[in-house]
Design a protein around this motif. Structure first.
Motif, short mmCIF file in Angstrom:
data_model
loop_
_atom_site.label_atom_id
_atom_site.label_comp_id
_atom_site.label_asym_id
_atom_site.label_seq_id
_atom_site.Cartn_x
_atom_site.Cartn_y
_atom_site.Cartn_z
N VAL A 40 -1.66 2.74 6.26
CA VAL A 40 -1.78 2.99 7.70
C VAL A 40 -2.78 2.01 8.31
N GLY A 41 -3.89 1.77 7.61
CA GLY A 41 -4.88 0.82 8.10
C GLY A 41 -4.31 -0.57 8.29
N MET A 42 -3.52 -1.04 7.33
CA MET A 42 -2.93 -2.37 7.43
C MET A 42 -1.91 -2.42 8.57
N ALA A 43 -1.20 -1.34 8.78
CA ALA A 43 -0.24 -1.29 9.89
C ALA A 43 -0.96 -1.45 11.24
N LEU A 44 -2.11 -0.81 11.39
CA LEU A 44 -2.90 -0.94 12.61
C LEU A 44 -3.41 -2.37 12.78
N GLY A 45 -3.84 -2.98 11.69
CA GLY A 45 -4.32 -4.35 11.76
C GLY A 45 -3.23 -5.33 12.15
N VAL A 49 -13.58 7.07 3.92
CA VAL A 49 -12.36 7.76 4.33
C VAL A 49 -11.34 7.79 3.19
N ILE A 50 -10.91 6.61 2.76
CA ILE A 50 -9.87 6.53 1.73
C ILE A 50 -10.39 7.02 0.39
N GLY A 51 -11.64 6.65 0.05
CA GLY A 51 -12.22 7.10 -1.21
C GLY A 51 -12.34 8.60 -1.29
N THR A 52 -12.80 9.22 -0.22
CA THR A 52 -12.96 10.67 -0.20
C THR A 52 -11.62 11.38 -0.32
N VAL A 53 -10.64 10.94 0.47
CA VAL A 53 -9.31 11.57 0.41
C VAL A 53 -8.69 11.37 -0.97
N GLY A 54 -8.81 10.15 -1.52
CA GLY A 54 -8.22 9.87 -2.82
C GLY A 54 -8.84 10.69 -3.93
N GLN A 55 -10.18 10.81 -3.94
CA GLN A 55 -10.85 11.54 -5.03
C GLN A 55 -10.82 13.04 -4.84
N LYS A 56 -10.94 13.51 -3.60
CA LYS A 56 -11.07 14.94 -3.35
C LYS A 56 -9.75 15.64 -3.04
N HIS A 103 0.82 -1.21 0.00
CA HIS A 103 0.00 0.00 0.00
C HIS A 103 0.86 1.26 0.00
N PHE A 104 1.96 1.23 0.73
CA PHE A 104 2.83 2.41 0.73
C PHE A 104 3.54 2.58 -0.61
N LEU A 105 3.76 1.48 -1.33
CA LEU A 105 4.30 1.60 -2.69
C LEU A 105 3.29 2.27 -3.62
N LEU A 106 1.99 2.00 -3.42
CA LEU A 106 0.96 2.67 -4.22
C LEU A 106 0.97 4.18 -3.98
N ALA A 158 -1.98 5.86 0.66
CA ALA A 158 -1.14 5.85 1.87
C ALA A 158 -1.98 5.55 3.10
N LEU A 159 -3.21 6.09 3.15
CA LEU A 159 -4.09 5.81 4.28
C LEU A 159 -4.42 4.32 4.37
N ALA A 160 -4.51 3.66 3.21
CA ALA A 160 -4.73 2.21 3.21
C ALA A 160 -3.56 1.50 3.89
#
Length: 501
Positions: free
Chosen positions: A198-203, A179-186, A113-116, A194-196
């Motif tokens: 962060v989510g995986m890191a928390l999991g 969350v991710i969709g709004t930040v990515g599109q707007k 995800h961080f590579l994306l 990148a937020l994705a």
């Protein structure tokens, strides 16, 4: 998240003996529940943006790829995610055990995800590869560990436990597009990706902290690989890697390379591998007659599931393109990003899953067989594309239709999903031979691969016609007919399942 934790000593592997519980289930379910919530947050957040990012113009920060090609890329990508669940199960069965394999997979997903998030095209597609590999290691094994929490395969709460686990999946899936969709599109596409991460890191962190609540069986390697076998495996892997590098090197050097050189081979591999794995397991002489019979029954569930996922998984491709091009993104005066449509299915899941979980328990002996539940799921998914046929007809004059059309489609698909998907996870763990427990769960996810590969082939062959009324009608009718046929022959399938119902 609130949980019903009550104190009292109890053996960790016995959910029937009292002790600390999670809504009446083993406490380890809470760990797996939250791990899957964050993993799905990262995956579905990225998925909500993927086709929109691929089709967005270069001037808007996207890649400017044609809709049909983007849809095929999405289908092949999701197919690959689940394709790798099979070797992911093998890694757990032969090398590390489910618990360590999930930890490794989560780490690889986080890196992907961080590579994306890096605004470089090469890094983006490399990130997709990392996420696919990591998801393959995590997906089948985390579900297997849910099964480990219920050592008694006849435990009446087993299906309900998988349904609760399914709520965790959809909790993450619901918030991800918002969350991710709004930040990515707007704001910025890559900040969303990148937020994705962060989510995986928390999991991943939550999983490592809570592993002490899991079954001891989840740390065991069922059939460890001998040293000689490991050496042979490495040798074969290096040979296949060299052949792939040489082949694509020649294709690239001659100027013949296009995305189709990736999409077509992966689609065909995704259809061929399930056939190979089923034949390999069925030929194993160490399996008993009862285990072989159960695997034959499992084949029919696999085919039914593949038909279901063929339509269902187009939510991130076909339905996303329809949402972007033909659906109004305004409701009651409120404007929202198209990615928000991806939150409808998990919202409905969270609303209806407890109802279905309670229903299966309350019905007791009148509970429909697994085969009957599968048939209901197939008919529902077929009906959903019947509704899409009508929606496409309404949009044929260029008018953007009401978002209520897609809302209805997602609601119908959710009902079908609850009849088939969590029940399929459960039946996979019950029908699996002990020797192949992780790999059979991987086979269950290969049904998603097979369905997605067929969808990709359809999108590659018919191009933009994948949004036509005819395409929706044909796929919907075939799925509904398959459901009716499965219901008619369910007794033969049940007969192959032995003591599993």
């Amino acid at each position: 998240m609130a949980s019903s934790l009550t104190k009292g000593p109890a053996p960790r592997d016995n959910p029937l003996a009292g002790g600390k519980t999670f809504f009446g289930h083993p406490r380890g379910l809470a760990t797996l529940f939250m791990t899957e919530t964050w993993e799905r947050f990262s995956y579905y957040g990225m998925r909500a943006l993927l086709v929109l990012y691929l089709t967005a113009s270069v001037s808007d920060g996207g890649l400017g790829i044609k809709a049909a090609t983007a849809a095929a890329i999405y289908s092949v990508y999701t197919a690959t995610v689940y394709l790798l669940a099979m070797p992911g199960g093998w890694v757990a069965d032969r090398l590390f055990g489910p618990r360590r394999t999930v930890a490794i997979g989560g780490t690889i997903i986080m890196i992907g995800h961080f590579l994306l998030a890096v605004p470089v095209k090469t890094s983006f597609f490399l990130g997709l590869v990392f996420i696919a590999i990591g998801s393959g290691l995590l997906k089948s094994n985390i579900s297997t560990m849910v099964g480990h929490l219920y050592p008694d395969r006849t435990d009446p709460r087993r299906d309900a436990g998988f349904t609760l686990f399914y709520i965790g999946i959809n909790l993450g899936a619901f918030f991800a597009p918002l969350v991710i969709g709004t930040v990515g599109q707007k704001v910025n596409w890559h900040l969303g990706f990148a937020l994705a991460g962060v989510g995986m890191a928390l999991g991943l962190g939550q999983f490592l902290i809570g592993t002490r609540h899991l079954s001891d069986r989840s740390s065991i390697v069922p059939t460890p690989l001998a040293a000689a076998e490991r050496l042979a495996l490495v040798r074969k892997a290096l040979i296949w890697l060299a052949l792939a590098v040489a082949f694509y090197g020649v294709v690239t050097f001659t100027g013949s390379f296009t995305i189709n050189w990736v999409l077509w081979p992966l689609s065909l591999i995704g259809l061929a591998l399930p056939v190979y794995y089923f034949a390999r397991i069925r030929r194993d002489k160490e399996l008993t007659a009862d285990e072989k019979s159960k695997m034959t029954g499992f084949i029919w569930f696999f085919i039914a599931a593949a038909v279901f996922w063929l339509i269902y998984d187009q939510s991130g491709s076909t339905l996303t393109v329809f949402a972007s091009d033909h659906t109004s993104s305004t409701l009651f005066g409120f404007n929202f990003p198209e990615s928000w449509f991806q939150s409808l299915n998990p919202l409905f899941i969270m609303a209806l899953a407890p109802v279905f979980a309670l229903l299966w328990v309350k019905l007791g002996r009148r509970n429909p067989s697994t085969a009957a539940k599968f048939s209901y799921g197939l008919v529902s998914i077929g009906v959903s594309f019947g509704v899409m046929m009508l929606a496409q007809a309404a949009a044929s004059d260029g008018t953007k239709v009401s978002p209520m059309w897609l809302t209805m489609v997602y609601l119908i698909q959710t009902v079908g999903e609850l009849c088939l998907s969590p029940v399929g996870l459960s039946v996979s763990t019950r029908l699996a031979p002990v020797k192949y427990s992780g790999q059979v769960m991987g086979l269950w996810f290969l049904a998603v691969t097979a369905g997605d590969c067929v969808a990709a082939i359809i999108q590659l062959v018919i191009g933009n016609a994948f949004l036509s009324e005819t395409a929706f009608a044909v796929q919907g009718a075939l799925a509904a007919l398959a459901g009716i046929a499965f219901l008619a022959y369910r007794r033969k399938v049940v007969g192959l399942m032995g003591d599993v119902h």
